[in-house]
Scaffold this motif. Structure first.
Motif, PDB file in Angstrom:
ATOM      1  N   SER A  75      94.495  64.624  75.712  1.00 58.91           N
ATOM      2  CA  SER A  75      93.611  64.939  74.577  1.00 58.91           C
ATOM      3  C   SER A  75      92.506  63.900  74.472  1.00 58.91           C
ATOM      4  O   SER A  75      92.520  62.852  75.115  1.00 58.91           O
ATOM      5  N   CYS A  89      91.884  61.913  72.125  1.00 61.04           N
ATOM      6  CA  CYS A  89      92.354  60.646  71.558  1.00 61.04           C
ATOM      7  C   CYS A  89      92.753  59.671  72.639  1.00 61.04           C
ATOM      8  O   CYS A  89      92.565  58.464  72.491  1.00 61.04           O
ATOM      9  N   ASN A 122      96.350  58.482  66.022  1.00 60.57           N
ATOM     10  CA  ASN A 122      95.888  59.838  66.263  1.00 60.57           C
ATOM     11  C   ASN A 122      95.712  60.593  64.955  1.00 60.57           C
ATOM     12  O   ASN A 122      96.469  60.420  64.008  1.00 60.57           O
ATOM     13  N   SER A 123      94.717  61.446  64.894  1.00 62.74           N
ATOM     14  CA  SER A 123      94.511  62.270  63.708  1.00 62.74           C
ATOM     15  C   SER A 123      95.615  63.301  63.612  1.00 62.74           C
ATOM     16  O   SER A 123      96.286  63.619  64.578  1.00 62.74           O
ATOM     17  N   GLN A 148      95.390  66.369  63.355  1.00 68.88           N
ATOM     18  CA  GLN A 148      95.104  67.540  64.188  1.00 68.88           C
ATOM     19  C   GLN A 148      95.592  67.326  65.612  1.00 68.88           C
ATOM     20  O   GLN A 148      96.003  68.259  66.278  1.00 68.88           O
ATOM     21  N   THR A 149      95.513  66.080  66.075  1.00 67.88           N
ATOM     22  CA  THR A 149      95.867  65.797  67.460  1.00 67.88           C
ATOM     23  C   THR A 149      97.359  65.615  67.646  1.00 67.88           C
ATOM     24  O   THR A 149      97.928  66.101  68.607  1.00 67.88           O
ATOM     25  N   ASN A 150      97.985  64.907  66.736  1.00 65.67           N
ATOM     26  CA  ASN A 150      99.424  64.663  66.857  1.00 65.67           C
ATOM     27  C   ASN A 150     100.057  64.782  65.472  1.00 65.67           C
ATOM     28  O   ASN A 150      99.841  63.946  64.604  1.00 65.67           O
ATOM     29  N   ILE A 185     101.482  64.504  71.535  1.00 64.12           N
ATOM     30  CA  ILE A 185     100.218  65.232  71.507  1.00 64.12           C
ATOM     31  C   ILE A 185     100.378  66.615  72.142  1.00 64.12           C
ATOM     32  O   ILE A 185      99.918  67.625  71.604  1.00 64.12           O
ATOM     33  N   THR A 191     102.487  68.840  70.037  1.00 65.37           N
ATOM     34  CA  THR A 191     101.674  69.291  68.913  1.00 65.37           C
ATOM     35  C   THR A 191     100.896  70.545  69.303  1.00 65.37           C
ATOM     36  O   THR A 191     100.831  71.530  68.556  1.00 65.37           O
ATOM     37  N   ARG A 192     100.289  70.501  70.484  1.00 65.66           N
ATOM     38  CA  ARG A 192      99.536  71.666  70.969  1.00 65.66           C
ATOM     39  C   ARG A 192     100.441  72.874  71.125  1.00 65.66           C
ATOM     40  O   ARG A 192     100.089  73.994  70.729  1.00 65.66           O
TER      41      ARG A 192
END
Length: 948
Positions: A7, A9, A35-36, A38-40, A146, A149-150
Motif C-alpha cells: 500500500s 503507506c 497507518n490511517s 482506511q489503510t489498516n 494492510i 484490511t483490503r
C-alpha cells in the motif's frame, strides 16, 4: 496462504526508514508512520488476535517443534533482534516447524515460523538472524494487517473490527467467502513487499550486532542468483529476474547503513551455532510437551496392536535384520532373533543397511536423511537436503551418500548428501504423456484398498548394492500425428565413482526404460517388453548380456523387481495372485509366493511377517518356521475401525492387517484378530465386527464374546456395498439390475447382530452422500442443492424454501437430511451455504439436536437442528460432542484437544498429549471423556473438573 499488496503507506515507511540512514545520522530506530484507518483497520493488539485466528486455521498443516533444547537458540536470536526495534505493541513469537522446504513466514501480530530445513541450509547464526530480521520487517511494516484490511473490505465490506471474538468471526467469514471473489486473494505487490521487509530487516540485523552482509550472501545462495543483480539492458528490456532485483536492493541497503548501527560481535558464536544446528538437524523427538489434568485413569494397551510391517531386510553380513512399519524401524539381531532398538521414522521411505552392515540409512519425502549406528544404537548423522523445485520421487543410495531426485520439472539429479551439491543433472529426463498419466491413475484406483494408497513411481530408479552405479529409466507412450501410438525411451546408467554416464548402445536403453533391477554390485537385469522370456542380465560397465531371464510370468505393467540380500533370487512385487513372488535365478523358476509384500532372503532362509504380526525366519526349501520374534510396540497408524463400549470398559481398534480388543479394567488384550472394517460392543458382552474376505473365507459379520473368548459367524455379507456403523449395516444397491450407483438406488439399514432388515428407502433421483453416527443412532444424507432431489425437498418446506431464496450463489451449497438410523424417519433438514464452494464438507454427524460438520478449511461448524441455524464454529477437526456435558471437543494441532462450551462456543479447557489421537468419546452422562492416543494409551478424564 495469501498474496499481499504493497500500500501507499509502506512507501512512507520505507522513506522514513531509508532517508536518515542514507544521511549517515546516528543510529536510531526508523520512524514507522501510523497507518490511517482506511489503510489498516487493525491496531497492533488486534493484529495479534488476527494472527491467533490464522494460526488456529493453519497450524494443523505443519508440526511445531516445542522443545527448549532445540528452540532456545532460535528464540534467543529473535529476542536479540527485537530488543533493537522501535516501540510497538506486537507480540513476537518464534517457532521452529517441520516443513518440506527451507523457508520462513509470518502471521500478523508477531508470529514468526522458521523451518528446520532452513536452519540446516544456513551457514552461520548471522544468516539465521538475517532471515528473522526480514520476517520482522514484514511485521513492522504491518503488511499483513494492510492486506487483510483490503480483503475484509473488498470481500466482506467490513471497515472496522472490535474485540477478539469479532476478529475471529470476521476471519471465518472471509474463509467462507473465498469462492465468491478468488481473484481478490491473488492481488498484491509481493516483490515490493519483500524489498521493504529486507530494508527494515537490515536495520534490525545491523543494530543487533549481526553482520548484515550475511543476509545478502544467504539470499544469493538461496535464490541461486550467482551474484547477478541485473544491468542496464536487462532493466531496460524487463529481463531482470525478481530474485536478482531483490539482491540488488539488498546491496543498496547495505551501502546506506552507517557504522553507528553496527555493534561489536562477541566471539565464539560459530562453534555455538554449529552445535545448535546439529541439534536441530538431529532432533528426533515428537516436538510436543504433554500437559494433562483431571485424569481418572491411564491404561497402557497390553500387549499392544502391532501395525503391519511393510519392509524387511537382512544386513549384507547376515547378522542383523530391519523391520519397518509406517511409524518406525525395528533393528534386530538374527542369532538370536531378538529386537535391539527402534528408530522413530514416521512415513519414511524403505530403510537400508550400509554395505558394511554397520549402519542403517533412510530418508523421507521431505528429503531428510538419517544414518544410525547399530553398535551405538543412536543417530550418527542427519542431513536436511533442500531442492528448490521439490521432489516428485527420490531414492537414497545404500551407503547414504547420494540422493537421486526427480523434481517438479522432471529434471533427474544426483545430490551429494553431505554437502547438498548436485553431482549430476539431466533436464527433462522423462516427459509423461496423457496416456501415461491415465495409466498411473488407473493403477492407483485399482490398487487402492480402502484407505490405502498405492506407492506409484514416475520413473524406475535404482542403485547397485555398493552404491557404485545408479540407473534410471522410463517408457513414454504417446499418440503420433496419424493417431497411432509411439514410444519414447528414457534411460541412463551413471558411474558414481568415476562421475560419468555410461554409453548405452543398441537395445540397452529400451530395455532399461521398460524396467530393471540391480543384481549384486556389477550386474543389471533389464525387462524385454517384446520378449519377456528373453530379458537380459547385463554386466557393468560394458552392458553386455551374459544371460537371459524368463520374466514372462511377471506383470511388468505394475511389478517392481528387487533381489535378495544374499542368494540367487529375484523378488517381484506383485506376482500373479501374490503380493510378492520369488524366482530362483539358477533354475529360472518361480517357487515362492506370499500375501505379505515384506520379504527378504539370505542364503537358505527367508524373512517374512506372520499373520499375528510376529516376524519369522523360514527355510527356503520347505518354508518351515525356524524361529520367530515379537516386535516392540509401534504407534497406531491409519485406523480402519475403532469402538469404545458405553461403560468405557472395552476398546477395539483395527488397522489394515489386524485388530484387537482390550479389557480396560484389567489392562489386558482379550482378542487379537485379523483386520476388521467396523465394530460394535453389544449389550451381552459381545463385539460385532465386519471382517473382509480373506482367502477362502467370505466377508462376514463375526461375533466375539468378551468373557468366554469364543467367536462365531453371525452372517455372511454378499452385497458389495455394505458398511458397518456401530450396530448398523448400511447397504447401498441399485434399484434395477446393473443400475448406476449415482442414481436410482436403494438404501437398506440392517441390524449388525443378525442382519435383519430395519428399513429401506428408494432414491430414484440423485444418490446421497451418507454419514452414520452409530453411537448416537443418527445419520445424515447430503446432496448438492443444485440436484433435483434437493430442490424438490426444499419446496416441501416453506421455511426452508425461504432460506434457500435468501442464499446467494447455489454453487457448492449442500442440502442435508437428518434421519433416525433405527427407523429411517426424517428428523430435520439443513441448508449449508459455502460461499460459492469456499469450503467442502469432509465429515458430518448428528447427535440429538446437534449437527456437527467438519470442513475442508480445518473448521468445525455446529448447528442446532430444532432452530435450523448455525450456533458456532471453531478451528480444528475430530469433533466429539456431549449434550449432557454441554461441551464440544475438537483436535486442532496434532495431539491437542480443545474443549468448548456449546452454549457460548467459548474455550473451556485444553489437553496436550505427547502422541497423535486415535479415538475420543464422551460417556452418555457427559461426566467422562475417553481418549486413545497413537502410542496406545487409553485415558479417562473427569469432565466435571475441566475449566477449573
Amino acid at each position: 496462504m495469501w498474496n499481499f499488496r504493497l500500500s501507499l503507506c509502506l512507501l512512507f515507511v520505507l522513506a522514513a526508514f531509508c532517508l536518515p540512514l542514507h544521511a549517515q545520522q546516528p543510529c536510531k530506530p526508523p520512524t514507522l508512520l501510523t497507518n490511517s484507518q482506511q489503510t489498516n483497520i487493525f491496531s497492533e493488539p488486534q493484529e495479534v488476535d488476527l494472527g491467533d485466528a490464522i494460526a488456529e486455521h493453519l497450524q494443523r498443516d505443519f508440526r511445531i517443534i516445542d522443545d527448549d533444547e532445540v528452540t532456545g537458540t532460535l528464540k534467543r536470536i529473535g529476542e536479540r533482534l527485537v530488543k533493537h526495534l522501535p516501540p510497538n505493541n506486537l507480540r513476537f513469537q518464534f517457532f521452529l516447524v517441520e516443513l518440506p522446504e527451507a523457508n520462513a513466514f509470518v502471521l500478523p501480530g508477531g508470529r514468526i515460523y522458521v523451518s528446520r530445513k532452513l536452519i540446516a541450509f544456513a551457514q552461520n547464526e548471522d544468516e539465521v538472524a538475517g532471515v528473522l530480521a526480514h520476517e520482522i520487517g514484514h511485521l513492522l511494516a504491518r503488511q499483513h494487517g494492510i492486506d487483510m484490511t483490503r480483503l475484509f473490505r473488498e470481500v466482506l465490506g467490513v471497515r472496522q473490527v472490535t474485540d477478539r471474538k469479532d476478529i475471529f468471526e470476521k476471519y471465518n467469514q472471509l474463509v467462507e467467502n473465498y469462492g465468491r471473489k478468488p481473484e481478490v486473494f491473488g492481488r498484491g505487490g509481493k516483490d515490493e513487499e519483500q524489498i521493504v521487509a529486507d530494508q527494515i530487516g537490515l536495520f534490525a540485523l545491523a543494530s543487533a550486532g549481526y553482520n548484515p552482509q550475511a543476509f545478502a550472501t544467504f539470499w544469493d545462495r538461496f535464490a541461486e542468483t550467482k551474484g547477478k543483480t541485473g544491468g542496464f539492458f536487462s532493466n531496460l528490456f524487463g529481463t531482470t529476474k525478481p530474485e536478482e532485483k531483490r539482491l540488488r536492493e539488498i546491496m543498496k541497503g547495505l551501502a546506506t547503513l552507517p557504522a553507528s548501527c553496527i555493534e561489536t560481535r562477541s566471539a565464539g558464536k560459530a562453534d555455538e551455532f554449529q552445535k545448535w544446528q546439529t541439534a536441530v538437524i538431529n532432533y528426533t523427538g515428537i516436538g510436543k510437551k504433554e500437559n494433562l489434568h483431571a485424569v481418572l485413569s491411564k491404561t497402557v494397551l497390553n500387549p499392544p496392536l502391532r501395525g503391519e510391517t511393510n519392509h524387511l531386510r537382512f544386513s549384507p553380513d547376515g547378522k542383523y535384520i530391519l523391520a519397518q512399519d509406517d511409524s518406525g524401524i525395528n533393528v534386530l539381531t538374527r542369532e538370536p532373533l531378538t529386537a535391539l532398538f527402534r528408530i522413530r521414522a514416521p512415513e519414511a521411505e524403505p530403510a537400508q543397511f550400509t554395505p558394511d552392515s554397520q549402519h542403517i540409512v533412510f530418508h523421507n519425502t521431505d528429503l531428510r536423511v538419517e544414518l544410525w549406528s547399530i553398535a551405538e544404537q543412536k543417530l550418527k548423522e542427519a542431513h536436511e537436503l533442500f531442492i528448490r523445485k521439490g521432489a516428485l520421487q527420490s531414492l537414497l543410495s545404500p551407503d547414504g551418500r547420494t540422493l537421486a531426485c526427480l523434481d517438479a520439472e522432471l529434471t533427474l539429479s544426483l545430490y551429494d548428501v553431505a554437502s547438498g551439491a548436485p553431482v549430476f543433472q539431466k533436464k527433462s529426463f522423462y516427459t509423461p504423456s496423457i496416456f501415461d498419466m491415465l495409466i498411473l491413475r488407473l493403477i492407483e484406483i485399482f490398487s487402492r484398498d480402502d484407505n490405502e494408497v498405492s506407492d506409484l513411481d514416475w520413473i524406475n530408479m535404482g542403485f547397485s548394492a555398493d552404491g557404485h552405479y545408479f540407473a534410471a529409466g522410463q517408457r513414454s507412450t504417446n499418440f503420433n500425428a496419424l493417431g497411432g501410438l509411439s514410444t519414447e525411451n528414457a534411460a541412463m546408467i551413471f558411474d558414481l565413482q568415476n562421475k560419468t554416464a555410461l554409453s548405452l548402445k543398441g537395445n540397452v536403453k529400451k530395455i532399461i526404460a521398460n524396467g530393471f533391477a540391480f543384481v549384486g554390485v556389477d550386474r543389471l537385469m533389464g525387462y524385454n517388453r517384446e520378449e519377456p522370456n528373453k530379458s537380459p542380465l547385463m554386466m557393468l560397465p560394458s552392458c553386455e548380456t551374459v544371460e537371459q531371464i524368463p520374466l514372462g510370468q511377471f506383470p511388468m505393467f505394475n511389478s517392481k523387481f528387487a533381489v535378495a540380500t544374499k542368494g540367487n533370487y529375484l523378488i517381484a512385487r506383485p506376482a500373479a495372485q501374490y503380493a510378492v513372488g520369488v524366482m530362483n535365478l539358477a533354475t529360472k523358476k518361480f517357487f515362492l509366493g506370499s500375501k505379505s509384500a515384506a520379504i527378504d532372503i539370505y542364503d537358505d532362509v527367508f524373512l517374512s511377517e506372520r499373520v499375528n504380526g510376529e516376524v519369522g525366519l523360514y527355510g527356503v526349501d520347505k518354508s518351515d518356521l525356524r524361529t520367530k520374534v515379537v516386535l516392540p510396540p509401534n504407534q497406531l497408524g491409519r485406523l480402519r475401525a475403532e469402538a469404545i463400549s458405553q461403560d468405557f470398559n472395552w476398546v477395539a481398534v483395527s488397522e489394515r492387517a489386524r485388530g484387537a480388543i482390550w479389557d480396560l479394567q484389567k489392562g489386558e488384550r482379550v482378542f487379537h484378530v485379523r483386520g476388521f472394517r467396523g465394530g460394535h460392543f453389544g449389550e451381552a458382552n459381545d463385539f460385532y465386527a465386519d471382517f473382509p474376505k480373506n482367502a477362502q473365507d467370505p466377508r462376514q459379520i463375526g461375533r466375539l464374546n468378551l468373557l468366554s473368548r469364543n467367536a462365531d459367524v453371525v452372517s455372511k455379507l454378499e452385497e458389495d456395498r455394505v458398511r458397518q456403523y456401530g450396530n448398523y449395516l448400511l447397504v447401498t444397491k441399485p434399484a434395477k439390475k446393473d443400475g448406476e450407483f449415482g442414481r436410482d438406488i436403494i438404501l437398506e439399514m440392517h441390524n449388525a447382530k443378525n442382519y435383519s432388515l430395519m428399513w429401506s428407502k428408494p432414491f430414484p433421483k440423485e444418490a446421497p452422500t451418507v454419514w452414520v453416527n452409530g453411537r448416537e443412532e443418527m445419520m445424515v444424507l447430503s446432496w448438492a442443492t443444485s440436484t433435483k432431489f434437493a430442490q424438490d425437498e426444499i419446496k416441501k418446506d416453506a421455511e426452508l424454501e425461504k432460506k434457500a431464496d435468501a442464499m446467494k450463489e447455489k454453487e457448492g451449497d449442500y442440502f442435508l437430511q437428518i434421519l433416525d438410523a433405527k427407523t429411517g424417519d426424517v428428523k430435520g433438514r439443513l441448508l449449508i451455504e459455502t460461499g460459492k464452494g469456499s469450503f467442502r464438507i469432509t465429515n458430518v454427524f448428528a447427535a440429538q439436536d446437534w449437527v456437527v460438520i467438519s470442513d475442508s478449511q480445518n473448521r468445525v461448524l455446529v448447528y442446532s437442528l430444532s432452530a435450523n441455524e448455525q450456533k458456532g464454529k471453531v478451528f480444528g477437526g475430530r469433533a466429539t460432542l456431549s449434550k449432557a456435558a454441554g461441551l464440544l471437543c475438537v483436535e486442532n494441532q496434532e495431539g491437542q484437544l480443545s474443549l468448548y462450551d456449546l452454549a457460548t462456543m467459548e474455550k473451556r479447557d485444553q489437553l496436550n498429549f505427547s502422541s497423535p489421537l486415535s479415538l475420543t468419546a464422551f460417556s452418555a452422562d457427559g461426566k467422562k471423556l475417553f481418549v486413545l492416543t497413537g502410542n496406545q494409551i487409553a485415558y479417562v478424564f473427569d469432565v466435571t473438573a475441566f475449566g477449573k
